[in-house]
Design an enzyme around this catalytic site. Sequence first.
Site, mmCIF file in Angstrom:
data_model
loop_
_atom_site.group_PDB
_atom_site.id
_atom_site.type_symbol
_atom_site.label_atom_id
_atom_site.label_comp_id
_atom_site.label_asym_id
_atom_site.label_seq_id
_atom_site.Cartn_x
_atom_site.Cartn_y
_atom_site.Cartn_z
ATOM 1 N N HIS A 176 2.175 4.760 -4.942
ATOM 2 C CA HIS A 176 2.689 5.934 -5.653
ATOM 3 C C HIS A 176 2.881 5.559 -7.120
ATOM 4 C CE1 HIS A 176 6.453 3.765 -5.372
ATOM 5 N NE2 HIS A 176 6.392 3.785 -4.048
ATOM 6 N N GLN A 202 8.044 -9.308 7.916
ATOM 7 C CA GLN A 202 9.255 -8.810 7.250
ATOM 8 C C GLN A 202 9.801 -7.538 7.903
ATOM 9 O OE1 GLN A 202 7.064 -8.319 3.371
ATOM 10 N NE2 GLN A 202 8.459 -6.605 3.106
ATOM 11 N N GLY A 256 9.282 -4.385 -8.609
ATOM 12 C CA GLY A 256 10.048 -3.222 -9.036
ATOM 13 C C GLY A 256 11.542 -3.453 -8.916
ATOM 14 N N ARG A 270 8.396 5.038 1.569
ATOM 15 C CA ARG A 270 9.063 5.615 2.742
ATOM 16 C C ARG A 270 9.562 7.041 2.478
ATOM 17 N NH1 ARG A 270 10.712 -0.090 3.625
ATOM 18 N NH2 ARG A 270 9.900 -0.689 5.658
ATOM 19 N N GLY A 305 0.815 -1.210 0.000
ATOM 20 C CA GLY A 305 0.000 0.000 0.000
ATOM 21 C C GLY A 305 0.848 1.258 0.000
ATOM 22 N N ALA A 306 0.216 2.388 0.398
ATOM 23 C CA ALA A 306 0.838 3.717 0.285
ATOM 24 C C ALA A 306 1.305 3.886 -1.167
ATOM 25 C CB ALA A 306 1.983 3.887 1.276
ATOM 26 N N GLY A 324 5.299 4.638 -8.761
ATOM 27 C CA GLY A 324 6.084 3.412 -8.986
ATOM 28 C C GLY A 324 5.171 2.195 -9.005
ATOM 29 N N HIS A 325 4.241 2.119 -8.046
ATOM 30 C CA HIS A 325 3.302 0.990 -8.020
ATOM 31 C C HIS A 325 2.419 1.013 -9.272
ATOM 32 C CE1 HIS A 325 3.907 1.543 -3.536
ATOM 33 N NE2 HIS A 325 4.178 0.258 -3.691
HETATM 34 O O1 PAF Z 1 8.076 -4.812 -1.905
HETATM 35 C C1 PAF Z 1 7.105 -4.863 -1.117
HETATM 36 O O2 PAF Z 1 6.254 -3.962 -1.068
HETATM 37 C C2 PAF Z 1 6.959 -6.060 -0.203
HETATM 38 O O3 PAF Z 1 8.202 -6.556 0.175
HETATM 39 C C3 PAF Z 1 6.093 -7.184 -0.799
HETATM 40 C C4 PAF Z 1 6.708 -7.769 -2.051
HETATM 41 C C5 PAF Z 1 4.699 -6.637 -1.112
HETATM 42 C C6 PAF Z 1 5.938 -8.319 0.224
HETATM 43 O O4 PAF Z 1 5.356 -7.880 1.415
#
Ligand code: PAF
Length: 278
Positions: A34, A61, A147, A187, A31-32, A36-37
Site C-alpha cells: 500500500h 513470525q 516504517g 491488515r 507484500g499486500a 505506506g510501503h
Molecule cells: O514489517 C513487516 O512487514 C515484517 O515484519 C518484515 C520486516 C518484512 C519481516 O517479515
Amino acid sequence: MQRVTSINELNAELDAVRERGLEIAFVPTMGALHEGHLSLINEARRHTPFVVVSIFVNPLQFGAGEDFEKYPRTIEEDTAKLEDIGVSVLFTPTVNDLYRGNMNVSESAGHIGALYEGAARPDHFDGMLTVVAKLFEAVRPKYAVFGAKDAQQVFLVKQMAAQKFPELEIVVAPTVREANGLALSSRNRYLSEADHKVAEQISAALRIGQATSSTPQAAIESARTQMAKVPEAKLDYIALVDADTFEAVTDGFTGRAILLIAAVVGETRLIDNIEITF
Ligand code: PAF
C-alpha cells in the site's frame, strides 16, 4: 525490474551491482503493498537509486491461531506497483530457499521483545528478527528502510543490526495515514466499514495523548479516556516508552518518548504510535 526467487539468483544480480560500486537500499515487506510501503521505497531511493524489495510472508513470525494462512497475498498487484514506482530488484524467496530446511529461530529479541506486542504475540519478534537477519545476509544492503508504525520492530531491528550488521544503516520512514488518521496497514483490508470508523479512534487517542502531555501520566490517561469512548475497540495496551530504550517512562522523564496503542477491532489487531517529547 528484475524479479529473483532464489538467493543464488539474487547474488548473481547484486554482485554485479556491487562491482559497479553502487550502494544497495533494501525494503523488506510481506507484500499486500500500500502507500505506506511505497513511501518506504521512496525513502530508500533518497539514499541510493538501487532499491531491492523483498516480499516474503514469514511463517516464523506468526503464532498459532494468527492470520498466516489468510494474510493477503497479492503478488500480481504488488509486482505492478513495484514496476510503476521503478524498483531495481524484487526478491520473492521460497521458505526453503530462505530457511534451507531449518525453521528454528536464530535471533532472540530479549527482554524488550517479550513486552507489549511480544506479550500478546509470544515468539513473534524472535521470528521477525530471524527472517530479517537472513534477508540482510542475502541482500547485504547499505541501507534498510522500516516504517515507524511498527515502533517496537524498529527498535529491535536496530538493536540486532548494531550487533550483527554494524555497517548497515537502518532508516525509519514516517507512518503514512488516511485522511481520518488511520495508519495504513496491510491488515486494514480485514476491517469492515463499521470497524474502520472504530479504528480511526486509535490515532485520535494518540493525538489527544500528545496534545495533553504535560506529564507522561497525563498523556497516558487522556489517551485511555479517549479509547474508553470506543469500547468496540478492545484495548490491549496503552504504554509510553523511552524512544531510545523502549523501557516504560514515568513522571519526571525528559526526552523523546513513544506513546503506543494496540487494540483489536472486529477480528483485527491494530497497532499505532506517536512520538512525544517531554
Ligand atoms: O514489517 C513487516 O512487514 C515484517 O515484519 C518484515 C520486516 C518484512 C519481516 O517479515
